[in-house]
Design a protein around this motif. Structure first.
Motif, PDB file in Angstrom:
ATOM      1  N   ILE A 184       7.299  19.751  23.667  1.00  0.00           N
ATOM      2  CA  ILE A 184       7.780  19.488  22.311  1.00  0.00           C
ATOM      3  C   ILE A 184       9.304  19.415  22.300  1.00  0.00           C
ATOM      4  N   ASP A 185       9.967  20.267  23.073  1.00  0.00           N
ATOM      5  CA  ASP A 185      11.431  20.223  23.128  1.00  0.00           C
ATOM      6  C   ASP A 185      11.914  18.880  23.667  1.00  0.00           C
ATOM      7  N   ILE A 186      11.255  18.361  24.684  1.00  0.00           N
ATOM      8  CA  ILE A 186      11.685  17.104  25.308  1.00  0.00           C
ATOM      9  C   ILE A 186      11.356  15.906  24.428  1.00  0.00           C
ATOM     10  N   VAL A 187      10.172  15.884  23.834  1.00  0.00           N
ATOM     11  CA  VAL A 187       9.812  14.772  22.951  1.00  0.00           C
ATOM     12  C   VAL A 187      10.733  14.748  21.733  1.00  0.00           C
ATOM     13  N   LEU A 188      10.913  15.900  21.093  1.00  0.00           N
ATOM     14  CA  LEU A 188      11.765  15.963  19.910  1.00  0.00           C
ATOM     15  C   LEU A 188      13.220  15.689  20.263  1.00  0.00           C
ATOM     16  N   GLY A 189      13.682  16.231  21.403  1.00  0.00           N
ATOM     17  CA  GLY A 189      15.054  15.972  21.829  1.00  0.00           C
ATOM     18  C   GLY A 189      15.298  14.507  22.125  1.00  0.00           C
ATOM     19  N   SER A 190      14.301  13.844  22.702  1.00  0.00           N
ATOM     20  CA  SER A 190      14.425  12.407  22.986  1.00  0.00           C
ATOM     21  C   SER A 190      14.506  11.613  21.691  1.00  0.00           C
ATOM     22  N   PHE A 191      13.674  11.979  20.712  1.00  0.00           N
ATOM     23  CA  PHE A 191      13.715  11.298  19.417  1.00  0.00           C
ATOM     24  C   PHE A 191      15.058  11.532  18.738  1.00  0.00           C
ATOM     25  N   ARG A 192      15.550  12.784  18.804  1.00  0.00           N
ATOM     26  CA  ARG A 192      16.863  13.097  18.241  1.00  0.00           C
ATOM     27  C   ARG A 192      17.943  12.219  18.871  1.00  0.00           C
ATOM     28  N   TYR A 193      17.870  12.041  20.184  1.00  0.00           N
ATOM     29  CA  TYR A 193      18.866  11.223  20.876  1.00  0.00           C
ATOM     30  C   TYR A 193      18.855   9.800  20.331  1.00  0.00           C
ATOM     31  N   CYS A 194      17.656   9.290  20.052  1.00  0.00           N
ATOM     32  CA  CYS A 194      17.544   7.937  19.520  1.00  0.00           C
ATOM     33  C   CYS A 194      18.079   7.846  18.091  1.00  0.00           C
ATOM     34  N   VAL A 195      17.830   8.881  17.279  1.00  0.00           N
ATOM     35  CA  VAL A 195      18.279   8.885  15.889  1.00  0.00           C
ATOM     36  C   VAL A 195      19.791   9.000  15.804  1.00  0.00           C
ATOM     37  N   ASN A 196      20.372   9.885  16.610  1.00  0.00           N
ATOM     38  CA  ASN A 196      21.818  10.048  16.613  1.00  0.00           C
ATOM     39  C   ASN A 196      22.478   8.808  17.213  1.00  0.00           C
ATOM     40  N   ILE A 253      16.808   3.200   9.757  1.00  0.00           N
ATOM     41  CA  ILE A 253      15.598   2.421  10.013  1.00  0.00           C
ATOM     42  C   ILE A 253      15.941   1.159  10.794  1.00  0.00           C
ATOM     43  N   ASP A 254      17.023   0.496  10.413  1.00  0.00           N
ATOM     44  CA  ASP A 254      17.453  -0.706  11.134  1.00  0.00           C
ATOM     45  C   ASP A 254      17.821  -0.371  12.579  1.00  0.00           C
ATOM     46  N   HIS A 255      18.483   0.764  12.758  1.00  0.00           N
ATOM     47  CA  HIS A 255      18.893   1.192  14.095  1.00  0.00           C
ATOM     48  C   HIS A 255      17.684   1.421  14.993  1.00  0.00           C
ATOM     49  N   LEU A 256      16.690   2.159  14.476  1.00  0.00           N
ATOM     50  CA  LEU A 256      15.494   2.431  15.263  1.00  0.00           C
ATOM     51  C   LEU A 256      14.717   1.151  15.541  1.00  0.00           C
ATOM     52  N   GLN A 257      14.611   0.293  14.530  1.00  0.00           N
ATOM     53  CA  GLN A 257      13.902  -0.967  14.742  1.00  0.00           C
ATOM     54  C   GLN A 257      14.645  -1.832  15.750  1.00  0.00           C
ATOM     55  N   GLY A 258      15.976  -1.766  15.719  1.00  0.00           N
ATOM     56  CA  GLY A 258      16.768  -2.527  16.676  1.00  0.00           C
ATOM     57  C   GLY A 258      16.531  -2.068  18.104  1.00  0.00           C
ATOM     58  N   LEU A 259      16.398  -0.759  18.295  1.00  0.00           N
ATOM     59  CA  LEU A 259      16.099  -0.245  19.633  1.00  0.00           C
ATOM     60  C   LEU A 259      14.734  -0.735  20.101  1.00  0.00           C
ATOM     61  N   LEU A 260      13.757  -0.728  19.200  1.00  0.00           N
ATOM     62  CA  LEU A 260      12.419  -1.194  19.564  1.00  0.00           C
ATOM     63  C   LEU A 260      12.408  -2.687  19.851  1.00  0.00           C
ATOM     64  N   ASP A 261      13.103  -3.466  19.019  1.00  0.00           N
ATOM     65  CA  ASP A 261      13.155  -4.914  19.232  1.00  0.00           C
ATOM     66  C   ASP A 261      13.822  -5.242  20.557  1.00  0.00           C
ATOM     67  N   ALA A 262      14.838  -4.455  20.906  1.00  0.00           N
ATOM     68  CA  ALA A 262      15.542  -4.702  22.164  1.00  0.00           C
ATOM     69  C   ALA A 262      14.635  -4.453  23.358  1.00  0.00           C
ATOM     70  N   THR A 263      13.771  -3.413  23.257  1.00  0.00           N
ATOM     71  CA  THR A 263      12.866  -3.146  24.383  1.00  0.00           C
ATOM     72  C   THR A 263      11.836  -4.250  24.500  1.00  0.00           C
TER      73      THR A 263
END
Length: 272
Positions: A184-196, A253-263
């Motif tokens: 949970i620490d790694i999954v949540l920390g990874s999501f935090r990294y993407c949000v920040n 939301i745009d930032h997260l969608q942009g990361l997904l679109d880029a992948t």
């Protein structure tokens, strides 16, 4: 029977940390042995010794584990979660909206949302029952909170109560008490990294590519809906009254969608 493990992150606002996040992973208890064995193997391969802390924060690694090995290990944990069917729920709220709110209340309300979604999953999708295990809550009267949620359920703003009728046990744990706590620490920390504001955009794209499908969602007419299932945005964006705050949510939301679109663009490239 399912188990939910929860944790909080981004407790303090900063220039690159505008949202408080509370999250949880959940999965069938049947996969817990496989999850623990997989993380134990990943730890050994990376050079972690029994008793060493294994978290998302690279600074928490022992000095004899290289940063490269720790980074590889965390990526492997995400992929193991994906392979085993671990699901993820995240609650996010802008720090500026809750800055005058009692700190304990901020944490507990966020926990309420995540736990309520888990109960909803158990009732409406899994037709099963579950166990809720929170990371040691950084609040006063943490044990009273767990007791109250089991006995009385959730208290709504109207004062009425909603029973958490599918959760059979509330408990608390800490990092090191199970390899699942590292997960949970790694999954949540990874999501935090993407949000920040991620310093390494490529790393954020790689993380979100694995995490996004893990988020609980409903599919309607071929479209996957994650909002208000695996992604809880509070307040709802259309209810945010301050234009500058609403824009921060829209930008996120745009930032997260942009990361997904880029992948997706990278995955779709023809091999050279």
């Amino acid at each position: 029977m399912y188990v939910l493990l929860t944790d909080e992150t981004n407790m303090q606002p900063s220039e690159n940390c505008e949202f408080f996040i509370y999250g949880g992973i959940f999965f069938s208890l049947d996969i817990l042995p496989a999850l623990n064995r997989s993380v134990a193997r990943i730890r050994r391969d990376a050079g972690y010794q029994p008793g060493d802390t294994f978290k998302f924060d690279t600074r928490a690694r022992p000095e004899y584990v290289s940063q490269e090995s720790a980074t590889t290990a965390k990526a492997q944990v995400l992929h193991v979660c994906s392979e085993l069917g671990v699901q993820f729920i995240a609650h996010i709220i802008l720090h500026q909206i809750v800055e005058r709110q009692d700190r304990d209340q901020r944490v507990l309300w966020a926990a309420d949302y995540v736990i309520a979604r888990f109960n909803k999953f158990l009732r409406e999708e899994a037709n099963s029952y579950g166990i809720c295990v929170v990371d040691n809550l950084p609040v006063r009267a943490a044990w009273q909170y767990l007791s109250d949620r089991y006995s009385n359920g959730l208290e709504l703003s109207s004062g009425s109560r909603v029973a958490l009728d599918r959760i059979e046990l509330f408990s608390a744990t800490c990092i090191g008490a199970s390899h699942a706590s590292s997960v949970i620490d790694i999954v949540l920390g990874s999501f935090r990294y993407c949000v920040n504001n991620p310093l390494n955009a490529a790393a954020a794209k790689s993380m979100l590519k694995v995490i996004a499908p893990m988020m609980w969602h409903r599919e309607v007419d071929g479209v996957q809906h994650v909002r208000d299932y695996g992604l809880i945005v509070r307040p709802p964006i259309d209810e945010v009254r301050v234009p500058a705050y609403r824009q921060k949510y829209l930008d996120l939301i745009d930032h997260l969608q942009g990361l997904l679109d880029a992948t997706e663009e990278v995955d779709g490239e023809e091999p050279s």
